[in-house]
Every structure is written in C-alpha cells, then in structure tokens.
Scaffold this active site. Structure first.
Site, PDB file in Angstrom:
ATOM      1  N   LYS A 188       0.846  -1.209   0.000  1.00 40.17           N
ATOM      2  CA  LYS A 188       0.000   0.000   0.000  1.00 40.17           C
ATOM      3  C   LYS A 188       0.875   1.250   0.000  1.00 40.17           C
ATOM      4  CE  LYS A 188      -1.988   2.732   3.288  1.00 40.17           C
ATOM      5  NZ  LYS A 188      -2.019   4.024   2.599  1.00 40.17           N
ATOM      6  N   GLU A 230       8.969  15.027  16.648  1.00 38.85           N
ATOM      7  CA  GLU A 230       9.346  15.043  15.234  1.00 38.85           C
ATOM      8  C   GLU A 230       8.444  16.034  14.486  1.00 38.85           C
ATOM      9  OE1 GLU A 230       8.501  11.474  12.810  1.00 38.85           O
ATOM     10  OE2 GLU A 230      10.523  11.715  12.034  1.00 38.85           O
ATOM     11  N   GLU A 233       9.909   0.959  10.598  1.00 37.17           N
ATOM     12  CA  GLU A 233      10.899   2.035  10.451  1.00 37.17           C
ATOM     13  C   GLU A 233      10.138   3.317  10.727  1.00 37.17           C
ATOM     14  OE1 GLU A 233      12.636   4.940   9.525  1.00 37.17           O
ATOM     15  OE2 GLU A 233      12.753   4.423   7.400  1.00 37.17           O
ATOM     16  N   CYS A 275      12.923  10.917   7.886  1.00 34.78           N
ATOM     17  CA  CYS A 275      12.866  10.357   9.240  1.00 34.78           C
ATOM     18  C   CYS A 275      14.194  10.573   9.960  1.00 34.78           C
ATOM     19  CB  CYS A 275      12.510   8.884   9.177  1.00 34.78           C
ATOM     20  SG  CYS A 275      13.491   7.995   7.982  1.00 34.78           S
TER      21      CYS A 275
END
Ligand code: NDP
Length: 501
Positions: free
Chosen positions: A193, A400, A269, A303
């Site tokens: 996906k 983040e 991850e 990231c």
C-alpha cells in the site's frame, strides 16, 4: 474501468509524457476498487487536482491475498530458483533505468521534491537497491550445524509467503524499492500500500513490474487509506509479515493489530528527532553544509533529519552566522525550477502540522531566528526555519516536526551533549562533526541511534543497514540484514544411525 493518467511535462528541467492505468494492480491486472471509488491526487505546488486513482478497500486486500497465496504456492516462492528471481529483479532495475526521468518527474509532481533531487537520490538509489537485491537472490543460504555423530542438521532460509508492505509519502519510490527488493529476492509475494498522498510512482512501477516478467500475483499494489487498506493488511490472518515505514503512532497500531490477529512478524521504520553535534574542533564550513542538508533536504520530511543541532559554545556564533546565511541562500520554489533546492511540503495536512509546531515554539518561548512562515501564496511551501534559545522540554526539541525546522542548541561539555542527544524516545540516526577522530568515534559509539554519521549526514547506501533504536523502530532495512525480515529459518534434522529407547 480504471482511468488512464496522461500527463505532459513541459518544464525548464524536463520535457516528456507519461500515460498509464491508475487501477489497483491485483493478480497482474489493473482493476477498479471493489466500491468503484477514487482518490484525488493533489499537486502540492499549487493544491490542484493532478488525477484520480482507484481506491482500494479491505475486500481488494482479500482478493489480492488469495491471488498472492496461489502464486506463491504454484509458480513463485520455492518454485522459482534464485537465478530467475535475480534475472527478474535485474529486468526491473533496467526498466527503471529506461524510465529514469519519467519516474523522477512523477515523484516531483506528486511529492513536491525537486526533479533534480528525485533524479540524484530517489530514482538512483531505488535502482541501485533493486539491483543490489538482484545480487542476493541466488545467495540465500542456510548452514550445516554439527550436533552429534549419526545426524545431519542443516537450516533453510525459506520465504515467509504473502507479506504486507505499507509505505509513506516522503520517499515513495525509494521506500518501495527498500521493501520489495529483499522481499522479492527471497521469494515472497507482496501486497503493497503506497500512501494515498503519493501513489503515482508505485502505480507506474506496477507496469514496469509486469513488463519485467514477474508472474501475476507476485506483486500486488493497492492504493488506499491507512484506516482501510493499511488496517486490512496489518490485521489480515493470511498475511504473515508486515513491514511499515511511517509515524511511531501508526507503527504502534500496526503492532497492536498484528498481536491481536495472527502474531504476524512486524518490522517498523518509524520517526526520529536526530541529534547533530558540532564540536569546537570541527571544520565549520563542512559542518554548515552538511547541517543544512541534514535538516532542509527533502523539505525536512526525512525520518533521519538532523533536527536537533547541538553546537559547542566556542564556535556557536560563527556556526549560527554561517548556517543562517546558508539557509537564506536555499531557493524555495517550483520543484521543476532550474535552481530550486526546496519545494512544497507534501500536503495541506503536513503544512498545517509544521506551522502548528512553529507556533508552539514561539509560544513556549524559543527565539524564531529565521523563517517560520509560508513562502508564496499558493501550494504548501514553508521557508527554511531556525529556532534558538530553546529548552530541552519544548515540543520543538522533543517531537518530530517533519518539516524544514531546525533547533540550534549551545553546549559546553562533551558528556552533557551526549546526555542531551540521548534524551529522546527516538533513536534513528545521529551525526558528529569533529576533526579529532578519537573524540568523534567515542561520541558516535555513545549515541543511542541505529546510524551514526561522522563528519557527514544523510548518507544511505543499499549495502548498509538502516533502522532505529528505541521507539524509532524494529528491525533493519537494506543490506544483508533486510533478508532476515523476509525469511523463516527451518532447521532440518536428518538421522543416519541414531536410535531412541
Ligand atoms: P502515517 O504514519 O500516518 O502514514 C504512513 C503510512 O501508514 C501511510 O500509508 C498511511 O496511510 C498508513 N496508515 C495510517 N494509518 C494506518 C493504520 N491504522 N494501519 C495501517 N496503516 C496506516 O504518517 P502521516 O502521513 O500521518 O504523517 C504523520 C507523521 O508521521 C509525520 O509528521 C512524520 O512525523 C511521521 N512520518 C514518518 C515517516 C518516516 O519515514 N519514518 C514517513 C511519514 C511520516 P494514509 O496515508 O492513508 O494515512
């Protein structure tokens, strides 16, 4: 009938055409979703509709899993030798090379990254990754293990079967390559996906996958929403492994779903808040260039972005002046512009999220040193932003942001900066700048992160494992390590002369 996407790129850096079906790719065919609905694909440069693509559903995931399992049991998995899997992966890599600029242009259109970066990093790395795993496909080996006389024991590294892969919008093609490369090399079938924000390269890849010669059902691509298609993959009783890249919040949901259903193998991850430490003996000009790349490349939507920038007090002023000049020099604008460094953020949602972090920084008392505002009047552009005078518990230091927003923090003591750098729930990456290699390596070893860069940042190679400590993830992608994610080890005991009472 799924729509065909036709687009002509007539830009200063690329002129070309693309045309492909935007259906779900299930069992080697492009089909409408079971509800016949579509998803709008938006151009982040101007907020306009690019095209509509078919929307996948839970029912489509079910159909794809049945097809994938049949393919796995009959013509793929252990039925196809590694040499053939290598050949097919090499075919795919060659086709990606033949469509190099088209893939880069689609990524720039859909994600907003610049065409040049998409060429130099996303497409280049994706091809290298596919070819790297082509090299592994005929080298999947077990061991023979000595136990006792009269017995032979050996291990087989068998493919897991049907695996689910859920990828994000920040590096759509690259995250696809990182996931399908090791899964195909080891003989698995895939239900993938892409993010509904950036589905175009994954859909284009489905056409190249077919052309490369992979049997129908080996790779199935189902664009859709996280709460429907993503959830269906992570809950599916006949998907035995799921690999995910995205937020820690969703990573937690995927693990919960796996635990609740069939205890599928999970690799994650996830996010980061990576420290970048500049010591007083660093080459400051080099550190400035890498620091800028660390936080502003890909618009901060990485990231591993070096978002917490710790600078030794002795060089703080010099560094901040040069870093500010560098940030001011980065051209923000059209991803297809001649000298653009930074394009728009990927979506209105992401734009709003980043702006709300910038507001929180101001409200919590940090100094907005540079930027902090929209660029232009349309699209989702945010100027490169630097905060100073922060406190360790501020949201902009702890959370983040996933945007072009760095915090610059002064420090004086090596032990103190290591403690501050490690004071986070994340542990994805870290960078250290110092000309004293002993000092740099000692600090690199003490940082709790899956990757430590010394005198560089954001370096990624297909051969080198990548993944997180702490809440930045589970498992490693890339390199030989990623093969473990897609194989199950079977120990076979063969008796020659043992008997049992
Ligand atoms: P998400 O983690 O929500 O999205 C990543 C992928 O997971 C998308 O394909 C998404 O689909 C899917 N997803 C969402 N919900 C579920 C679910 N319940 N089950 C299975 N799959 C699901 O990221 P966002 O786009 O919301 O971004 C939020 C933040 O996440 C960013 O600001 C950033 O901090 C972080 N992030 C980190 C990334 C990384 O590389 N580590 C990449 C992207 C984001 P859908 O798009 O439909 O929601």
């Amino acid at each position: 009938m799924p729509q065909t996407f036709e687009y002509t790129f007539d830009t200063p850096v690329y002129k070309g055409k693309t045309s492909f079906s935007t259906g779900l790719y299930i069992n080697g065919q492009w089909v409408d979703g079971s509800k016949g609905t579509t998803i709008d694909v938006i151009n982040p440069t101007n907020g306009q509709l690019v095209t509509k693509i078919s929307e996948g559903t839970k029912e489509d995931v079910d159909l794809a899993v049945v097809a994938a399992q049949k393919t796995f049991d009959t013509v793929w998995g252990l039925n196809t030798p590694g040499t053939r899997r290598a050949e097919l992966l090499n075919n795919l890599g060659n086709l990606m090379q033949a469509h190099f600029d088209e893939l880069a242009a689609l990524e720039a259109l859909d994600n907003g990254k610049t065409f040049g970066w998409a060429q130099d990093v996303d497409v280049t790395d994706s091809i290298a990754t596919i070819k790297y795993y082509a090299g592994w496909a005929d080298k999947i080996q077990g061991k023979t293990i000595e136990t006792t006389a009269g017995k032979l024991v050996y291990t087989r590294h068998e493919p897991i079967g049907v695996v689910g892969q859920i990828i994000p919008w920040n590096f759509p093609l690259m995250m696809m390559a990182w996931k399908i490369g090791p899964a195909l090399a080891t003989g698995n079938c895939i239900i993938l996906k892409p993010s509904e924000f950036t589905p175009l390269t994954a859909i284009r890849m489905s056409h190249l996958i077919q052309e490369a010669g992979f049997p129908p059902g080996v790779v199935n691509i189902i664009p859709g929403y996280g709460t429907t298609v993503g959830a269906a993959i992570s809950e599916h009783p006949h998907i035995d492994k799921v690999a995910f890249t995205g937020s820690t919040l969703v990573g937690r949901k995927i693990m919960e779903a796996a635990a609740r259903t069939n205890l599928k193998n999970v690799t994650l991850e996830l996010g980061g808040k990576s420290p970048n430490i500049i010591f007083d003996d660093a080459d400051i000009d080099q550190a400035v260039r890498f620091t800028s790349h660390g936080i502003f490349w890909n618009h901060g939507q990485a990231c591993c972005a070096g978002s917490r920038i710790y600078v030794h007090a002795k060089v703080y002023d010099e560094f901040l002046t040069k870093f500010t000049d560098k940030a001011k020099s980065l051209k923000v604008g059209d991803p297809f512009g001649l000298d653009t460094y930074q394009g728009p953020q990927v979506s209105q949602i992401q734009f709003d999220r980043i702006m709300s972090y910038i507001d929180s920084g101001r409200q919590q008392g940090a100094t907005l040193h540079l930027g902090g505002e929209r660029h232009g009047s349309e699209g989702y552009f945010i100027k490169p932003t630097i905060f100073t005078d922060t406190k360790p518990d501020m949201r902009i230091v702890q959370e983040e942001i996933f945007g072009p927003v760095g915090v610059v923090i002064r420090f004086e003591d090596d032990d103190d900066v290591i403690n501050q750098a490690n004071d986070t729930m994340y542990g994805l990456a870290a960078a250290v700048f110092s000309k004293n290699i002993d000092r740099a390596l000692q600090v690199a070893h003490k940082l709790k992160a899956g990757t430590a860069w010394v005198n560089c940042i954001n370096q990624l190679h297909p051969q080198v494992p990548f993944g997180g400590f702490k809440q930045s993830g589970i498992g490693r992608e890339l390199g030989e390590y990623a093969l473990e994610n897609y194989t199950a080890v079977k120990a076979v005991h063969v008796n020659f002369s043992l008997s049992v009472k």
